[in-house]
Design a protein around this motif. Structure first.
Motif, PDB file in Angstrom:
ATOM      1  N   UNK A   1      20.416  -6.577  65.017  1.00  0.00           N
ATOM      2  CA  UNK A   1      19.852  -7.928  65.018  1.00  0.00           C
ATOM      3  C   UNK A   1      20.554  -8.791  63.971  1.00  0.00           C
ATOM      4  N   UNK A   2      20.265 -10.088  64.025  1.00  0.00           N
ATOM      5  CA  UNK A   2      20.610 -11.063  62.970  1.00  0.00           C
ATOM      6  C   UNK A   2      22.112 -11.202  62.741  1.00  0.00           C
ATOM      7  N   UNK A   3      22.837 -11.509  63.802  1.00  0.00           N
ATOM      8  CA  UNK A   3      24.275 -11.742  63.667  1.00  0.00           C
ATOM      9  C   UNK A   3      24.539 -13.021  62.883  1.00  0.00           C
ATOM     10  N   UNK A   4      25.477 -12.945  61.940  1.00  0.00           N
ATOM     11  CA  UNK A   4      25.959 -14.115  61.221  1.00  0.00           C
ATOM     12  C   UNK A   4      27.442 -13.905  60.948  1.00  0.00           C
ATOM     13  N   UNK A   5      28.149 -14.956  60.545  1.00  0.00           N
ATOM     14  CA  UNK A   5      29.588 -14.826  60.332  1.00  0.00           C
ATOM     15  C   UNK A   5      30.036 -15.679  59.165  1.00  0.00           C
TER      16      UNK A   5
ATOM     17  N   UNK B   1      31.526  -1.400  58.766  1.00  0.00           N
ATOM     18  CA  UNK B   1      31.291  -0.884  57.413  1.00  0.00           C
ATOM     19  C   UNK B   1      29.913  -1.306  56.912  1.00  0.00           C
ATOM     20  N   UNK B   2      29.101  -0.338  56.481  1.00  0.00           N
ATOM     21  CA  UNK B   2      27.810  -0.705  55.908  1.00  0.00           C
ATOM     22  C   UNK B   2      28.038  -1.138  54.450  1.00  0.00           C
ATOM     23  N   UNK B   3      27.509  -2.323  54.107  1.00  0.00           N
ATOM     24  CA  UNK B   3      27.799  -2.914  52.800  1.00  0.00           C
ATOM     25  C   UNK B   3      26.566  -3.122  51.931  1.00  0.00           C
ATOM     26  N   UNK B   4      25.399  -3.253  52.547  1.00  0.00           N
ATOM     27  CA  UNK B   4      24.163  -3.509  51.790  1.00  0.00           C
ATOM     28  C   UNK B   4      23.037  -2.719  52.436  1.00  0.00           C
ATOM     29  N   UNK B   5      22.188  -2.101  51.618  1.00  0.00           N
ATOM     30  CA  UNK B   5      21.015  -1.396  52.125  1.00  0.00           C
ATOM     31  C   UNK B   5      19.794  -2.296  52.080  1.00  0.00           C
ATOM     32  N   UNK B   6      18.963  -2.211  53.121  1.00  0.00           N
ATOM     33  CA  UNK B   6      17.712  -2.968  53.121  1.00  0.00           C
ATOM     34  C   UNK B   6      17.307  -3.377  54.520  1.00  0.00           C
ATOM     35  N   UNK B   7      16.002  -3.419  54.750  1.00  0.00           N
ATOM     36  CA  UNK B   7      15.450  -3.907  56.013  1.00  0.00           C
ATOM     37  C   UNK B   7      15.174  -5.397  55.847  1.00  0.00           C
ATOM     38  N   UNK B   8      16.042  -6.224  56.387  1.00  0.00           N
ATOM     39  CA  UNK B   8      15.960  -7.663  56.174  1.00  0.00           C
ATOM     40  C   UNK B   8      15.523  -8.371  57.446  1.00  0.00           C
ATOM     41  N   UNK B   9      14.820  -9.487  57.257  1.00  0.00           N
ATOM     42  CA  UNK B   9      14.258 -10.240  58.383  1.00  0.00           C
ATOM     43  C   UNK B   9      15.225 -11.298  58.892  1.00  0.00           C
ATOM     44  N   UNK B  10      16.029 -11.866  58.014  1.00  0.00           N
ATOM     45  CA  UNK B  10      17.004 -12.883  58.401  1.00  0.00           C
ATOM     46  C   UNK B  10      18.254 -12.723  57.557  1.00  0.00           C
ATOM     47  N   UNK B  11      19.411 -13.052  58.142  1.00  0.00           N
ATOM     48  CA  UNK B  11      20.692 -13.003  57.433  1.00  0.00           C
ATOM     49  C   UNK B  11      21.440 -14.312  57.653  1.00  0.00           C
ATOM     50  N   UNK B  12      22.141 -14.776  56.620  1.00  0.00           N
ATOM     51  CA  UNK B  12      23.107 -15.865  56.756  1.00  0.00           C
ATOM     52  C   UNK B  12      24.242 -15.593  55.782  1.00  0.00           C
ATOM     53  N   UNK B  13      25.479 -15.632  56.276  1.00  0.00           N
ATOM     54  CA  UNK B  13      26.650 -15.482  55.417  1.00  0.00           C
ATOM     55  C   UNK B  13      27.342 -16.831  55.290  1.00  0.00           C
TER      56      UNK B  13
END
Length: 349
Positions: free
Chosen positions: A261-265, A291-303
């Motif tokens: 889920x939560x694709x960002x670029x 590559x896994x870079x950060x651990x955590x169950x997150x609800x939203x992502x923005x890069x």
């Protein structure tokens, strides 16, 4: 000298009277929200109100519930998402069936849209005079879903476009909008293409497309796949569409029980969530899962600009948080409290 002291005292009293006593954080100052991060907080489902948190560009100020602080009224239940057009923020309040419109820099109320919509989900401004809102209609009726076309000159719905069930997120490219059909309470597998007031066609992608992003003339669609509880579990997928001809270029498939889920670029990289980790992919050489870079169950992502912004909804009943990671080191550099269920991250510039 006495007049100066009196002026300062009155000024101090004004700012104290404008402070947000419930949250004990920063005061409201007109046009104070023009540079920084905005987080939409869904709020408790079915009761209470959602709200918006503001974090200043230099991270020095956090203001909770800015719409209420400025206007003295609540937004409603649930604050699903927000979109911008020119100087206005269009705040989608899902359960309350309305779009609240505020100046994006001061958050003073401007207008609202309460007719012509039904179970609204996301807003996108297409140009200075037209916007679009995805609507589920009755979530138990797969035949009544639509995209509302908004005349932004008077903030009214000028027409509606019937579409397949479960329209959600919207992106734009070359005067067209692309709508992902996650499927409402079920699952769908389509992207609708809309030009003006017309549905031009659909593109079949993986099951349950949940997030999208445009890079060059490619549309990347992240599909979660059907979850196990449906009894028809399917793997998630990443689909690349050539926007020059609206044809699927590539489909990359995850493991059978993986539901991303939560694709960002940011730049040439894609980021997404899967199984308690954030993964990074280079668009030019995609090999799942990346590559896994950060651990955590997150609800939203923005890069954005070398930083990764994520929200943690905690137990979905208490206040959540916004965390910021430096993508050059993948280390957390900031952590801010938000409202209940922080579901969207936006940048006011």
């Amino acid at each position: 000298m006495m007049n100066k002291i009196l002026f300062l005292a009155i000024t101090a009293l004004f700012f104290v009277s404008c402070s947000n006593d419930d949250d004990g954080q920063a005061e409201y100052v007109p046009a104070a929200f023009e540079k920084g991060i905005l987080v939409t907080n869904e709020g408790p489902f079915g009761n209470g109100s959602g709200n918006i948190t503001f974090i200043s560009e230099d991270y020095s100020t956090v203001t909770q519930n800015i719409y209420r602080t400025v206007n003295g009224t609540e937004l409603g239940n649930v604050v699903q998402s927000m979109g911008f057009q020119d100087d206005n923020a269009y705040i989608v309040v899902n359960n309350s069936n309305k779009i609240m419109i505020a100046n994006r820099y001061s958050f003073e109320a401007v207008d609202s849209i309460k007719t012509g919509i039904n179970n609204p989900r996301y807003f996108m401004g297409a140009d200075g005079s037209r916007g679009y809102i995805t609507n589920w209609g009755d979530p138990n009726d797969n035949a009544d879903d639509f995209v509302a076309v908004v005349d932004l000159r008077n903030n009214t719905v000028s027409s509606t476009i019937p579409v397949s069930f479960g329209p959600e997120r919207i992106v734009s490219y070359n005067n067209k909008i692309y709508v992902a059909h996650h499927g409402g309470f079920g699952q769908n597998n389509l992207i609708s293409i809309i030009s003006g007031n017309t549905l031009e066609g659909t593109i079949t992608v993986g099951d349950a497309p949940n997030s999208m992003g445009v890079s060059g003339n490619s549309l990347f669609v992240l599909c979660g796949g059907n979850p196990s509880y449906t009894g028809n579990e399917t793997a998630g997928s990443l689909v690349e569409i050539n926007l020059s001809n609206n044809q699927v270029l590539n489909t990359y498939t995850f493991g059978n029980t993986d539901h991303p889920s939560s694709l960002t670029m940011d730049g040439s990289n894609l980021f997404y969530s899967l199984n308690g980790k954030v993964y990074k992919l280079n668009m030019g050489s995609i090999t799942l899962p990346g590559n896994d870079i950060v651990n955590g169950f997150f609800y939203a992502l923005e890069a954005k600009d070398g930083l990764l912004y994520v929200t943690d909804a905690d137990d979905f009943a208490s206040r959540g948080s916004l965390k910021i990671y430096d993508l050059s080191t993948n280390q957390q550099i900031q952590d801010f409290q938000t409202g209940i269920v922080p579901g969207g991250i936006y940048f006011n510039e």
